[in-house]
Design a protein around this motif. Structure first.
Motif, PDB file in Angstrom:
ATOM      1  N   LEU A 222      58.368  17.685  -9.493  1.00  0.00           N
ATOM      2  CA  LEU A 222      58.555  17.046  -8.198  1.00  0.00           C
ATOM      3  C   LEU A 222      60.022  17.116  -7.806  1.00  0.00           C
ATOM      4  CD1 LEU A 222      56.933  15.354  -6.073  1.00  0.00           C
ATOM      5  CD2 LEU A 222      57.868  13.327  -7.188  1.00  0.00           C
ATOM      6  N   TYR A 223      60.289  17.532  -6.580  1.00  0.00           N
ATOM      7  CA  TYR A 223      61.673  17.643  -6.125  1.00  0.00           C
ATOM      8  C   TYR A 223      62.362  16.277  -6.232  1.00  0.00           C
ATOM      9  CZ  TYR A 223      60.778  22.244  -4.020  1.00  0.00           C
ATOM     10  OH  TYR A 223      60.483  23.568  -3.807  1.00  0.00           O
ATOM     11  N   GLY A 224      63.488  16.257  -6.923  1.00  0.00           N
ATOM     12  CA  GLY A 224      64.231  15.016  -7.032  1.00  0.00           C
ATOM     13  C   GLY A 224      64.737  14.761  -8.431  1.00  0.00           C
ATOM     14  N   PRO A 225      65.055  13.493  -8.748  1.00  0.00           N
ATOM     15  CA  PRO A 225      65.631  13.164 -10.050  1.00  0.00           C
ATOM     16  C   PRO A 225      64.686  13.485 -11.207  1.00  0.00           C
ATOM     17  CG  PRO A 225      65.916  11.345  -8.502  1.00  0.00           C
ATOM     18  CD  PRO A 225      64.991  12.317  -7.853  1.00  0.00           C
ATOM     19  N   VAL A 226      65.277  13.876 -12.330  1.00  0.00           N
ATOM     20  CA  VAL A 226      64.497  14.131 -13.543  1.00  0.00           C
ATOM     21  C   VAL A 226      64.020  12.797 -14.108  1.00  0.00           C
ATOM     22  CG1 VAL A 226      64.617  14.965 -15.920  1.00  0.00           C
ATOM     23  CG2 VAL A 226      65.718  16.263 -14.088  1.00  0.00           C
ATOM     24  N   ARG A 227      62.707  12.707 -14.317  1.00  0.00           N
ATOM     25  CA  ARG A 227      62.134  11.496 -14.913  1.00  0.00           C
ATOM     26  C   ARG A 227      61.262  11.835 -16.124  1.00  0.00           C
ATOM     27  NH1 ARG A 227      61.854  10.480  -9.299  1.00  0.00           N
ATOM     28  NH2 ARG A 227      59.718  11.224  -9.129  1.00  0.00           N
ATOM     29  N   GLU A 228      61.249  13.108 -16.506  1.00  0.00           N
ATOM     30  CA  GLU A 228      60.391  13.555 -17.596  1.00  0.00           C
ATOM     31  C   GLU A 228      61.068  13.338 -18.944  1.00  0.00           C
ATOM     32  OE1 GLU A 228      58.990  15.269 -13.891  1.00  0.00           O
ATOM     33  OE2 GLU A 228      60.975  15.105 -14.804  1.00  0.00           O
ATOM     34  N   THR A 229      60.263  13.396 -19.999  1.00  0.00           N
ATOM     35  CA  THR A 229      60.773  13.284 -21.359  1.00  0.00           C
ATOM     36  C   THR A 229      61.454  14.599 -21.755  1.00  0.00           C
ATOM     37  OG1 THR A 229      58.762  14.163 -22.386  1.00  0.00           O
ATOM     38  CG2 THR A 229      58.822  11.789 -21.917  1.00  0.00           C
ATOM     39  N   PRO A 230      62.290  14.587 -22.790  1.00  0.00           N
ATOM     40  CA  PRO A 230      62.899  15.843 -23.260  1.00  0.00           C
ATOM     41  C   PRO A 230      61.859  16.924 -23.568  1.00  0.00           C
ATOM     42  CG  PRO A 230      64.028  13.981 -24.257  1.00  0.00           C
ATOM     43  CD  PRO A 230      62.853  13.413 -23.513  1.00  0.00           C
ATOM     44  N   GLU A 231      60.720  16.544 -24.147  1.00  0.00           N
ATOM     45  CA  GLU A 231      59.672  17.519 -24.445  1.00  0.00           C
ATOM     46  C   GLU A 231      59.132  18.128 -23.158  1.00  0.00           C
ATOM     47  OE1 GLU A 231      55.819  17.416 -27.297  1.00  0.00           O
ATOM     48  OE2 GLU A 231      55.649  16.143 -25.500  1.00  0.00           O
ATOM     49  N   GLU A 232      58.937  17.313 -22.138  1.00  0.00           N
ATOM     50  CA  GLU A 232      58.417  17.809 -20.860  1.00  0.00           C
ATOM     51  C   GLU A 232      59.443  18.685 -20.150  1.00  0.00           C
ATOM     52  OE1 GLU A 232      55.371  14.154 -19.689  1.00  0.00           O
ATOM     53  OE2 GLU A 232      57.500  13.988 -19.211  1.00  0.00           O
ATOM     54  N   ILE A 233      60.708  18.316 -20.234  1.00  0.00           N
ATOM     55  CA  ILE A 233      61.764  19.120 -19.608  1.00  0.00           C
ATOM     56  C   ILE A 233      61.798  20.507 -20.236  1.00  0.00           C
ATOM     57  CG2 ILE A 233      64.263  19.351 -19.316  1.00  0.00           C
ATOM     58  CD1 ILE A 233      64.357  16.256 -19.217  1.00  0.00           C
ATOM     59  N   THR A 234      61.781  20.562 -21.550  1.00  0.00           N
ATOM     60  CA  THR A 234      61.783  21.850 -22.254  1.00  0.00           C
ATOM     61  C   THR A 234      60.572  22.681 -21.864  1.00  0.00           C
ATOM     62  OG1 THR A 234      63.011  20.929 -24.117  1.00  0.00           O
ATOM     63  CG2 THR A 234      61.762  22.945 -24.524  1.00  0.00           C
ATOM     64  N   HIS A 235      59.412  22.034 -21.803  1.00  0.00           N
ATOM     65  CA  HIS A 235      58.186  22.747 -21.447  1.00  0.00           C
ATOM     66  C   HIS A 235      58.291  23.340 -20.039  1.00  0.00           C
ATOM     67  CE1 HIS A 235      53.956  23.729 -21.100  1.00  0.00           C
ATOM     68  NE2 HIS A 235      53.874  22.981 -20.001  1.00  0.00           N
ATOM     69  N   LEU A 236      58.777  22.563 -19.075  1.00  0.00           N
ATOM     70  CA  LEU A 236      58.890  23.051 -17.708  1.00  0.00           C
ATOM     71  C   LEU A 236      59.849  24.240 -17.628  1.00  0.00           C
ATOM     72  CD1 LEU A 236      58.870  19.702 -15.725  1.00  0.00           C
ATOM     73  CD2 LEU A 236      57.424  21.671 -15.202  1.00  0.00           C
ATOM     74  N   ARG A 237      60.933  24.172 -18.369  1.00  0.00           N
ATOM     75  CA  ARG A 237      61.881  25.295 -18.364  1.00  0.00           C
ATOM     76  C   ARG A 237      61.240  26.553 -18.939  1.00  0.00           C
ATOM     77  NH1 ARG A 237      67.196  21.834 -20.389  1.00  0.00           N
ATOM     78  NH2 ARG A 237      67.788  21.070 -18.325  1.00  0.00           N
ATOM     79  N   PHE A 238      60.439  26.405 -19.966  1.00  0.00           N
ATOM     80  CA  PHE A 238      59.779  27.567 -20.551  1.00  0.00           C
ATOM     81  C   PHE A 238      58.684  28.106 -19.631  1.00  0.00           C
ATOM     82  CE2 PHE A 238      61.087  26.237 -25.073  1.00  0.00           C
ATOM     83  CZ  PHE A 238      62.132  27.154 -25.078  1.00  0.00           C
ATOM     84  N   LYS A 287      65.265  21.697  -5.369  1.00  0.00           N
ATOM     85  CA  LYS A 287      66.230  21.905  -4.287  1.00  0.00           C
ATOM     86  C   LYS A 287      65.933  20.895  -3.182  1.00  0.00           C
ATOM     87  CE  LYS A 287      63.261  25.447  -2.164  1.00  0.00           C
ATOM     88  NZ  LYS A 287      62.136  25.385  -3.119  1.00  0.00           N
ATOM     89  N   SER A 288      66.714  20.943  -2.130  1.00  0.00           N
ATOM     90  CA  SER A 288      66.469  20.238  -0.868  1.00  0.00           C
ATOM     91  C   SER A 288      66.760  18.744  -0.907  1.00  0.00           C
ATOM     92  CB  SER A 288      65.025  20.434  -0.372  1.00  0.00           C
ATOM     93  OG  SER A 288      64.747  21.802  -0.175  1.00  0.00           O
ATOM     94  N   SER A 289      66.470  18.068  -1.996  1.00  0.00           N
ATOM     95  CA  SER A 289      66.650  16.618  -2.021  1.00  0.00           C
ATOM     96  C   SER A 289      67.984  16.210  -2.619  1.00  0.00           C
ATOM     97  CB  SER A 289      65.511  15.954  -2.809  1.00  0.00           C
ATOM     98  OG  SER A 289      65.528  16.376  -4.160  1.00  0.00           O
ATOM     99  N   MET A 290      68.837  17.178  -2.902  1.00  0.00           N
ATOM    100  CA  MET A 290      70.145  16.915  -3.501  1.00  0.00           C
ATOM    101  C   MET A 290      71.151  17.889  -2.899  1.00  0.00           C
ATOM    102  SD  MET A 290      68.350  19.311  -5.132  1.00  0.00           S
ATOM    103  CE  MET A 290      67.190  18.348  -6.092  1.00  0.00           C
ATOM    104  N   PRO A 291      72.440  17.745  -3.211  1.00  0.00           N
ATOM    105  CA  PRO A 291      73.406  18.751  -2.717  1.00  0.00           C
ATOM    106  C   PRO A 291      73.054  20.141  -3.223  1.00  0.00           C
ATOM    107  CG  PRO A 291      74.554  16.782  -3.518  1.00  0.00           C
ATOM    108  CD  PRO A 291      73.120  16.624  -3.906  1.00  0.00           C
ATOM    109  N   TRP A 292      73.552  21.145  -2.507  1.00  0.00           N
ATOM    110  CA  TRP A 292      73.230  22.543  -2.824  1.00  0.00           C
ATOM    111  C   TRP A 292      74.206  23.066  -3.878  1.00  0.00           C
ATOM    112  CZ3 TRP A 292      68.702  24.335  -1.141  1.00  0.00           C
ATOM    113  CH2 TRP A 292      68.112  23.669  -0.067  1.00  0.00           C
ATOM    114  N   TYR A 293      73.967  22.625  -5.115  1.00  0.00           N
ATOM    115  CA  TYR A 293      74.798  23.084  -6.232  1.00  0.00           C
ATOM    116  C   TYR A 293      74.603  24.581  -6.454  1.00  0.00           C
ATOM    117  CZ  TYR A 293      75.444  18.113  -7.322  1.00  0.00           C
ATOM    118  OH  TYR A 293      75.760  16.782  -7.256  1.00  0.00           O
ATOM    119  N   ASN A 294      75.515  25.159  -7.237  1.00  0.00           N
ATOM    120  CA  ASN A 294      75.511  26.608  -7.409  1.00  0.00           C
ATOM    121  C   ASN A 294      74.262  27.138  -8.095  1.00  0.00           C
ATOM    122  OD1 ASN A 294      77.806  27.313  -6.055  1.00  0.00           O
ATOM    123  ND2 ASN A 294      78.904  28.092  -7.829  1.00  0.00           N
TER     124      ASN A 294
END
Length: 592
Positions: A222-238, A287-294
């Protein structure tokens, strides 16, 4: 002369091996870098999807005048200009936004086109009774797209790669190449929605990234702040990496075909994207819900130009999406329209000759960002209402729907802009905004000392230099006068340190909430309260303010912070509003 452009959506630069990515399996991007010129300072212009594609067609910034919308009647469309001069232009794409209200005028600019169905929430397969959502979706407005995506996946099996839209897109594109390999003067755009979310890929690409994950389907953050667990973050990246590896595999098929047909001698190749994606960096998704970082704004770009024969070289010049249209017109020896502000990249490819000193980028109503390749300056609005702000269009449609009658009640005709061919446009005031850049403030980063943009730079002299550059570029692009007012920038760009300091003090004063003035408010809570008032009907706001005062006094609140606002919202709002408002308040709580 022929041109092939392979365009990906949401291709994140820093994960690619030619740009330092060391864990994603993408050998064909490495191979691509050996056959092309690699651009190290390619930046977006207008974001996200269709604003970027309007720039691809027109060679001109979109975001200063318009949000997401169609090609306009007065626009000079690069594919159509080529078509009119005898260059056959063919689009093969699975990017479903082309057949929504906000994109429906793009594909008809080409000589021919093929549209592949099934990506994301494409309204493709019809099930009267939709499935229960596999993933929890806080925002009610997102649920129809998520349900439709689950329906579409029933027709795209993980073990049948040929059923995936990307596979079909590249297959049809390569079919065009084989059919027309002996013909001259054509432009082919192979455009896939991947690796845009949802990160749904064939199993064989997921197997490249073994990891431990015990949850259910999770491939659409979901666009916005990270609220997932470390395991979920790793999974999404993979999951993203798996889809990226699929993109790499199909890119390799195009390179193979160019080798087989000996096309490098007379065929230009462009590989590009519209923007990148945050995969947890800066504690955000998407994207879109935060500044346009590099991670979003600094894009990969690869070009092979057979006229110069330059390959396996890198270029440091600052280039943008607006340069693609003039580059293609120049390649086919066609003149550039007067409204095109982008520049052909022929000499940049040959010798790294610069085409600009600085570049603007952003989204309509967001920060107006500027970079010179070393610094990135994100200029935010000076007032909490992010106004004044208007849309300028003759095609009043949003992403998936027309403008509502309510939005059109106060329209006026605006005098022609320099690029509208003497046409007056509708001037439509912008009402409620889902994302307001005011909450983040103005930011300055030095990429040389801080390439990850985690430490804001406080340097008035550099900030004043960028204010002048932004004003010059906005004037050069015929920006509406209210954009200068919204940003607090004089049209001549002249400010001094004293006036800049006074402006910053005034901005902080404007940020204060006129409620419970004897209690300290955090910046995030101030943003949340303004957002809460904005989503409430005007008639309910006085009652809401009275209720909050009673709530805070009854709780003995000494500081109004994020948790206080959320607790009040849970206490005061009706059940049908809580889920949506809670998500908006979570976004509004973020200030950096």
């Amino acid at each position: 002369m022929r041109t092939i452009m392979v365009m990906f959506d949401t291709l994140t630069r820093h994960l690619l091996p030619p740009y330092g990515g060391n864990w994603v399996h993408a050998p064909n991007f490495t191979r691509l870098a050996e056959r092309t010129v690699v651009f190290d300072n390619s930046y977006v212009g207008s974001m996200p999807c269709m604003p970027a594609r309007r720039e691809l067609h027109t060679g001109r910034y979109n975001f200063l005048h318009r949000s997401w919308g169609p090609v306009e009647p007065f626009d000079d469309s690069m594919p159509e200009l080529l078509k009119k001069q005898g260059v056959h232009t063919h689009l093969v794409t699975d990017h479903q936004h082309y057949w929504e209200d906000g994109g429906a005028t793009y594909h008809n600019r080409y000589s021919t086109y093929e549209l592949i169905r099934g990506q994301e929430g494409d309204l493709w397969k019809g099930h009267v009774k939709g499935p229960e959502l596999e993933q929890k979706v806080p925002l009610e407005m997102m649920k129809p797209s998520r349900r439709q995506d689950q329906i579409n996946r029933e027709y795209i099996a993980r073990d049948k790669e040929e059923e995936f839209p990307q596979a079909q897109t590249f297959t049809r594109g390569m079919e065009f190449i084989r059919k027309n390999a002996e013909e001259d003067r054509w432009f082919l755009q192979i455009e896939t929605f991947d690796p845009h979310e949802p990160f749904y890929a064939p199993q064989k690409y997921r197997d490249l990234y073994p990891h431990v994950y015990s949850g259910g389907t999770l491939d659409w953050p979901l666009y916005g702040p990270v609220r997932e667990t470390p395991e979920e973050i790793t999974h999404l990246r993979f999951e993203y990496a798996a889809l990226l590896s699929m993109c790499d595999a199909y890119l390799g098929k195009v390179l193979d075909l160019m080798d087989e047909l000996d096309m490098w001698k007379d065929t230009m190749l462009i590989v590009n994207t519209d923007h990148g994606f945050l995969l947890g960096e800066h504690d955000y998704w998407a994207k879109s819900s935060m500044p346009w970082y590099n991670e979003i704004a600094h894009t990969p770009l690869f070009i092979w130009d057979p006229r110069s024969g330059k390959k396996a070289e890198r270029r440091n010049s600052l280039v943008q999406m607006v340069d693609i249209a003039p580059t293609l017109l120049d390649f086919f020896s066609l003149p550039l329209p007067s409204g095109m502000t982008g520049r052909p990249l022929r000499e940049t490819i040959e010798t790294d000759k610069p085409v600009r000193e600085a570049a603007l980028f952003g989204t309509h109503g967001g920060h107006v960002n500027c970079t010179d390749g070393r610094y990135v300056y994100m200029r935010g609005p000076v007032h909490p209402d992010n106004g004044p702000l208007n849309e300028y269009t003759l095609m009043p449609s949003h992403m998936k729907n027309m403008f509502t009658p309510g939005e059109l009640q106060n329209i006026e005709l605006h005098k022609p802009f320099t690029f509208t061919k003497s046409c007056r446009t509708l001037q439509i005031p912008v009402g409620f905004q889902w994302m307001n850049p005011y909450q983040y403030g103005t930011k300055l980063f030095d990429l040389e000392s801080d390439p990850t943009q985690y430490d804001e730079l406080h340097d008035p002299a550099t900030e004043l230099r960028f204010i002048r550059i932004i004003a010059e570029l906005m004037i050069a692009n015929d920006a509406p006068p209210e954009q200068f007012v919204r940003l607090g920038i004089p049209e001549d760009g002249i400010m001094n340190e004293a006036s800049l300091a006074q402006q910053k003090a005034t901005i902080l004063e404007h940020a204060k909430v006129d409620l419970l003035q004897d209690v300290e408010w955090t910046r995030g809570a101030q943003n949340q309260w303004r957002r809460l008032l904005a989503v409430m009907p005007a008639a309910a706001r006085t009652h809401l303010m009275q209720g909050f005062e009673q709530f805070a006094k009854g709780m003995g609140v000494k500081q109004v912070n994020h948790d206080v606002i959320l607790t009040f919202a849970e206490h005061a709002l009706p059940p049908e509003q809580k889920e949506l408002v809670r998500s908006l308040l979570l976004l509004a709580s973020r200030t950096n």
